[in-house]
Design a protein around this motif. Structure first.
Motif, PDB file in Angstrom:
ATOM      1  N   MET A  31      14.560  87.273  -5.306  1.00 21.88           N
ATOM      2  CA  MET A  31      15.894  87.111  -5.886  1.00 21.88           C
ATOM      3  C   MET A  31      16.628  85.929  -5.259  1.00 21.88           C
ATOM      4  O   MET A  31      17.334  85.187  -5.945  1.00 21.88           O
ATOM      5  CB  MET A  31      16.702  88.400  -5.719  1.00 21.88           C
ATOM      6  N   LEU A  32      16.457  85.731  -3.958  1.00 22.49           N
ATOM      7  CA  LEU A  32      17.072  84.579  -3.307  1.00 22.49           C
ATOM      8  C   LEU A  32      16.485  83.281  -3.849  1.00 22.49           C
ATOM      9  O   LEU A  32      17.205  82.301  -4.059  1.00 22.49           O
ATOM     10  CB  LEU A  32      16.879  84.668  -1.792  1.00 22.49           C
ATOM     11  N   ALA A  33      15.166  83.280  -4.080  1.00 20.50           N
ATOM     12  CA  ALA A  33      14.533  82.090  -4.641  1.00 20.50           C
ATOM     13  C   ALA A  33      15.046  81.815  -6.058  1.00 20.50           C
ATOM     14  O   ALA A  33      15.301  80.655  -6.423  1.00 20.50           O
ATOM     15  CB  ALA A  33      13.015  82.260  -4.650  1.00 20.50           C
ATOM     16  N   MET A  34      15.211  82.866  -6.861  1.00 21.93           N
ATOM     17  CA  MET A  34      15.743  82.682  -8.208  1.00 21.93           C
ATOM     18  C   MET A  34      17.169  82.143  -8.173  1.00 21.93           C
ATOM     19  O   MET A  34      17.544  81.284  -8.980  1.00 21.93           O
ATOM     20  CB  MET A  34      15.704  84.004  -8.972  1.00 21.93           C
ATOM     21  N   THR A  35      17.963  82.634  -7.242  1.00 24.07           N
ATOM     22  CA  THR A  35      19.338  82.137  -7.108  1.00 24.07           C
ATOM     23  C   THR A  35      19.337  80.672  -6.703  1.00 24.07           C
ATOM     24  O   THR A  35      20.151  79.873  -7.187  1.00 24.07           O
ATOM     25  CB  THR A  35      20.103  82.978  -6.068  1.00 24.07           C
ATOM     26  N   TRP A  36      18.420  80.282  -5.827  1.00 27.14           N
ATOM     27  CA  TRP A  36      18.318  78.895  -5.378  1.00 27.14           C
ATOM     28  C   TRP A  36      17.998  77.968  -6.557  1.00 27.14           C
ATOM     29  O   TRP A  36      18.585  76.892  -6.693  1.00 27.14           O
ATOM     30  CB  TRP A  36      17.254  78.775  -4.299  1.00 27.14           C
ATOM     31  N   PHE A  38      18.130  78.798 -10.014  1.00 21.17           N
ATOM     32  CA  PHE A  38      18.852  78.993 -11.271  1.00 21.17           C
ATOM     33  C   PHE A  38      20.348  79.266 -11.094  1.00 21.17           C
ATOM     34  O   PHE A  38      21.048  79.474 -12.086  1.00 21.17           O
ATOM     35  CB  PHE A  38      18.215  80.133 -12.068  1.00 21.17           C
ATOM     36  N   GLY A  39      20.821  79.299  -9.861  1.00 20.43           N
ATOM     37  CA  GLY A  39      22.251  79.398  -9.654  1.00 20.43           C
ATOM     38  C   GLY A  39      22.790  80.820  -9.562  1.00 20.43           C
ATOM     39  O   GLY A  39      22.044  81.786  -9.416  1.00 20.43           O
ATOM     40  N   TRP A  40      24.114  80.929  -9.681  1.00 17.52           N
ATOM     41  CA  TRP A  40      24.835  82.171  -9.427  1.00 17.52           C
ATOM     42  C   TRP A  40      24.642  83.225 -10.516  1.00 17.52           C
ATOM     43  O   TRP A  40      24.980  84.384 -10.321  1.00 17.52           O
ATOM     44  CB  TRP A  40      26.329  81.890  -9.291  1.00 17.52           C
ATOM     45  N   GLY A  41      24.130  82.827 -11.670  1.00 19.91           N
ATOM     46  CA  GLY A  41      24.047  83.757 -12.784  1.00 19.91           C
ATOM     47  C   GLY A  41      23.272  85.024 -12.463  1.00 19.91           C
ATOM     48  O   GLY A  41      23.650  86.117 -12.890  1.00 19.91           O
ATOM     49  N   LEU A  42      22.185  84.882 -11.697  1.00 19.71           N
ATOM     50  CA  LEU A  42      21.392  86.061 -11.358  1.00 19.71           C
ATOM     51  C   LEU A  42      22.215  87.074 -10.580  1.00 19.71           C
ATOM     52  O   LEU A  42      22.184  88.279 -10.869  1.00 19.71           O
ATOM     53  CB  LEU A  42      20.155  85.663 -10.553  1.00 19.71           C
ATOM     54  N   LEU A  43      22.959  86.612  -9.576  1.00 23.52           N
ATOM     55  CA  LEU A  43      23.742  87.541  -8.751  1.00 23.52           C
ATOM     56  C   LEU A  43      24.837  88.216  -9.576  1.00 23.52           C
ATOM     57  O   LEU A  43      25.120  89.407  -9.383  1.00 23.52           O
ATOM     58  CB  LEU A  43      24.350  86.795  -7.564  1.00 23.52           C
ATOM     59  N   ILE A  44      25.451  87.472 -10.489  1.00 18.58           N
ATOM     60  CA  ILE A  44      26.467  88.066 -11.361  1.00 18.58           C
ATOM     61  C   ILE A  44      25.832  89.121 -12.262  1.00 18.58           C
ATOM     62  O   ILE A  44      26.369  90.226 -12.437  1.00 18.58           O
ATOM     63  CB  ILE A  44      27.171  86.980 -12.196  1.00 18.58           C
ATOM     64  N   ASN A  45      24.677  88.795 -12.829  1.00 17.31           N
ATOM     65  CA  ASN A  45      23.962  89.764 -13.663  1.00 17.31           C
ATOM     66  C   ASN A  45      23.555  90.999 -12.873  1.00 17.31           C
ATOM     67  O   ASN A  45      23.571  92.122 -13.396  1.00 17.31           O
ATOM     68  CB  ASN A  45      22.716  89.123 -14.283  1.00 17.31           C
ATOM     69  N   LEU A  46      23.176  90.809 -11.606  1.00 20.19           N
ATOM     70  CA  LEU A  46      22.806  91.944 -10.765  1.00 20.19           C
ATOM     71  C   LEU A  46      23.971  92.909 -10.609  1.00 20.19           C
ATOM     72  O   LEU A  46      23.814  94.122 -10.756  1.00 20.19           O
ATOM     73  CB  LEU A  46      22.349  91.453  -9.389  1.00 20.19           C
ATOM     74  N   VAL A  47      25.142  92.367 -10.302  1.00 24.12           N
ATOM     75  CA  VAL A  47      26.322  93.212 -10.118  1.00 24.12           C
ATOM     76  C   VAL A  47      26.658  93.949 -11.408  1.00 24.12           C
ATOM     77  O   VAL A  47      26.931  95.160 -11.408  1.00 24.12           O
ATOM     78  CB  VAL A  47      27.520  92.366  -9.635  1.00 24.12           C
ATOM     79  N   LEU A  48      26.630  93.231 -12.535  1.00 29.60           N
ATOM     80  CA  LEU A  48      26.947  93.855 -13.816  1.00 29.60           C
ATOM     81  C   LEU A  48      25.929  94.929 -14.172  1.00 29.60           C
ATOM     82  O   LEU A  48      26.293  96.045 -14.577  1.00 29.60           O
ATOM     83  CB  LEU A  48      26.996  92.788 -14.908  1.00 29.60           C
ATOM     84  N   VAL A  88      15.771  88.911 -17.197  1.00 25.18           N
ATOM     85  CA  VAL A  88      16.512  88.271 -18.286  1.00 25.18           C
ATOM     86  C   VAL A  88      17.043  86.919 -17.831  1.00 25.18           C
ATOM     87  O   VAL A  88      17.134  86.641 -16.631  1.00 25.18           O
ATOM     88  CB  VAL A  88      17.673  89.171 -18.772  1.00 25.18           C
ATOM     89  N   PRO A  89      17.404  86.038 -18.780  1.00 23.12           N
ATOM     90  CA  PRO A  89      17.976  84.744 -18.406  1.00 23.12           C
ATOM     91  C   PRO A  89      19.234  84.911 -17.555  1.00 23.12           C
ATOM     92  O   PRO A  89      20.007  85.856 -17.756  1.00 23.12           O
ATOM     93  CB  PRO A  89      18.306  84.113 -19.760  1.00 23.12           C
ATOM     94  N   PRO A  90      19.468  84.010 -16.601  1.00 26.10           N
ATOM     95  CA  PRO A  90      20.587  84.178 -15.667  1.00 26.10           C
ATOM     96  C   PRO A  90      21.969  84.073 -16.306  1.00 26.10           C
ATOM     97  O   PRO A  90      22.944  84.517 -15.712  1.00 26.10           O
ATOM     98  CB  PRO A  90      20.368  83.043 -14.652  1.00 26.10           C
ATOM     99  N   MET A  91      22.071  83.485 -17.488  1.00 29.41           N
ATOM    100  CA  MET A  91      23.370  83.373 -18.150  1.00 29.41           C
ATOM    101  C   MET A  91      23.479  84.297 -19.360  1.00 29.41           C
ATOM    102  O   MET A  91      24.211  84.027 -20.308  1.00 29.41           O
ATOM    103  CB  MET A  91      23.627  81.923 -18.569  1.00 29.41           C
ATOM    104  N   LEU A  92      22.759  85.410 -19.327  1.00 28.53           N
ATOM    105  CA  LEU A  92      22.817  86.359 -20.433  1.00 28.53           C
ATOM    106  C   LEU A  92      24.235  86.901 -20.585  1.00 28.53           C
ATOM    107  O   LEU A  92      24.872  87.288 -19.599  1.00 28.53           O
ATOM    108  CB  LEU A  92      21.858  87.519 -20.171  1.00 28.53           C
ATOM    109  N   PRO A  93      24.786  86.958 -21.802  1.00 27.52           N
ATOM    110  CA  PRO A  93      26.135  87.503 -22.001  1.00 27.52           C
ATOM    111  C   PRO A  93      26.249  88.930 -21.464  1.00 27.52           C
ATOM    112  O   PRO A  93      25.310  89.726 -21.573  1.00 27.52           O
ATOM    113  CB  PRO A  93      26.299  87.468 -23.525  1.00 27.52           C
ATOM    114  N   TRP A  94      27.399  89.256 -20.921  1.00 28.65           N
ATOM    115  CA  TRP A  94      27.598  90.538 -20.250  1.00 28.65           C
ATOM    116  C   TRP A  94      27.353  91.718 -21.167  1.00 28.65           C
ATOM    117  O   TRP A  94      26.847  92.756 -20.738  1.00 28.65           O
ATOM    118  CB  TRP A  94      29.018  90.616 -19.690  1.00 28.65           C
ATOM    119  N   TRP A 213       7.413  78.902  -6.925  1.00 29.19           N
ATOM    120  CA  TRP A 213       7.978  79.335  -5.644  1.00 29.19           C
ATOM    121  C   TRP A 213       8.614  80.716  -5.768  1.00 29.19           C
ATOM    122  O   TRP A 213       8.539  81.530  -4.843  1.00 29.19           O
ATOM    123  CB  TRP A 213       8.998  78.313  -5.142  1.00 29.19           C
ATOM    124  N   ILE A 214       9.232  80.974  -6.897  1.00 27.78           N
ATOM    125  CA  ILE A 214       9.777  82.312  -7.138  1.00 27.78           C
ATOM    126  C   ILE A 214       8.655  83.347  -7.119  1.00 27.78           C
ATOM    127  O   ILE A 214       8.773  84.405  -6.485  1.00 27.78           O
ATOM    128  CB  ILE A 214      10.534  82.342  -8.483  1.00 27.78           C
TER     129      ILE A 214
END
Length: 345
Positions: A31-36, A38-48, A88-94, A213-214
């Motif tokens: 997950m850290l590698a994916m965030t590195w 693809f950006g913050w979208g993964l962490l936001i999706n995780l919380v949601l 899912v894609p990191p910018m998937l709509p909520w 790398w992911i």
């Protein structure tokens, strides 16, 4: 004075929450590698996803007249949410994340009786449901960090996920990118050779640039699960070996129309699927021989769908198909009970 502990001397029984916690810890490097990349979208999706999954689980338990803490405390809903968010894609709509979690928890898990009774992997069932229903949103990935024209800040990522607002001057064509498997499949359909496709900036050392790398860090997490004995080697090894053998045979026959086996292993969800999805103790086979068969057929199915099917990455479809077959495989691979042999005439 030494304290003498009375018998029985038995090891602590594996609890569901401990197993799920091990899985969550093992997912952290990937997950850290994916965030590195693809950006913050993964962490936001995780919380949601975790929030929606826990709320859905609690609501169903209350409707059944049971304490929500019983289901929430085993962390199974959290693991389902995390696996979904990774897939899912990191910018998937909520709202698609919400729909996916309701489908996974309410329909796929709780409708069949809750933890231990669901025949299908909830995260993969939700993924396939959304992929078939909303194919554009579910296949719109950002370019990896080193290839991206724009690096999204946390607030830009949050606005894009919550209300679909892109930063000024940008459109989806400028920020989205095909996944390595999409790129490979599309270029092969245009009759390009592997050598020509390798010139694409998406190509890394052995797999997709960034994606390899992911996959490597998910592999490290999978090795941690093996070391902890949370899972056994039978399903992941048989799945990856079958995928490698199938792709290796076709690559050896024509290396210009079939990618090297390492590309299949390190470009999509093969590593994640082998160690974290196919090994789901509820929906996978339980006998050792059955696990080897289960994993091998998943690997073969992944290769077949990637090569001749309509979806470049087929791990979710392959796992769900084998979830159906798991009880039958277990039935025919049960070990012989001690003392029961063939009848002598």
């Amino acid at each position: 004075m030494k304290t003498i502990i009375s018998s029985p001397h038995v090891p602590r029984v594996n609890r569901v929450d401990r197993i799920m916690l091990d899985v969550l810890l093992a997912l952290v490097p990937g997950m850290l590698a994916m965030t590195w990349f693809f950006g913050w979208g993964l962490l936001i999706n995780l919380v949601l996803a975790v929030t929606f999954a826990v709320v859905a689980e609690a609501a169903v338990m209350l409707a059944r007249g049971r304490s929500p803490l019983i289901a929430i405390g085993d962390l199974s809903a959290v693991v389902t949410a995390v696996l979904f968010a990774i897939s899912v894609p990191p910018m998937l709509p909520w709202w698609l994340t919400l729909l996916g979690m309701v489908f996974a928890i309410v329909l796929v898990k709780q409708l069949y009786g809750g933890m231990g009774y669901n025949p299908f992997n909830p995260a993969m069932a939700a993924y396939v449901f959304l992929l078939i229903s909303y194919p554009i949103a579910m296949t719109t990935w950002l370019a990896p960090g080193m290839l991206a024209e724009h690096s999204f800040t946390f607030m830009e990522s949050l606005r894009l996920i919550l209300d679909g607002t892109l930063p000024a001057g940008l459109d989806w064509d400028a920020i989205s990118s095909a996944t390595p498997l999409d790129e490979m499949r599309g270029k092969l359909d245009l009759h390009l050779t592997i050598d020509e496709i390798r010139h694409s900036p998406l190509w890394g050392y052995v797999g997709g640039r960034g994606w390899e790398w992911i996959a490597f860090w998910f592999l490290a997490g999978g090795i941690y699960l093996l070391w902890r004995r949370t899972i056994t080697w039978h399903i992941p090894v048989s799945m990856l070996l079958a995928l490698a053998i199938c792709s290796g045979i076709f690559w050896s026959l024509d290396p210009q129309t079939h990618p090297f086996p390492a590309f299949h292993l390190f470009s999509g969800a093969a590593i994640l699927g082998a160690f974290f999805i196919a090994t789901d103790p509820v929906t996978a086979c339980t006998t050792r021989q059955g696990q080897l068969i289960f994993g091998a057929i998943i690997g073969i199915t992944v290769f077949a769908i990637r090569t001749w099917g309509g979806y470049p990455d087929a791990v979710a479809f392959a796992v769900l198909l084998m979830n159906i077959a798991a009880p039958t495989i277990d039935y025919y691979t049960q070990p012989r009970v001690f003392g029961h042999g063939r009848e002598h005439r």
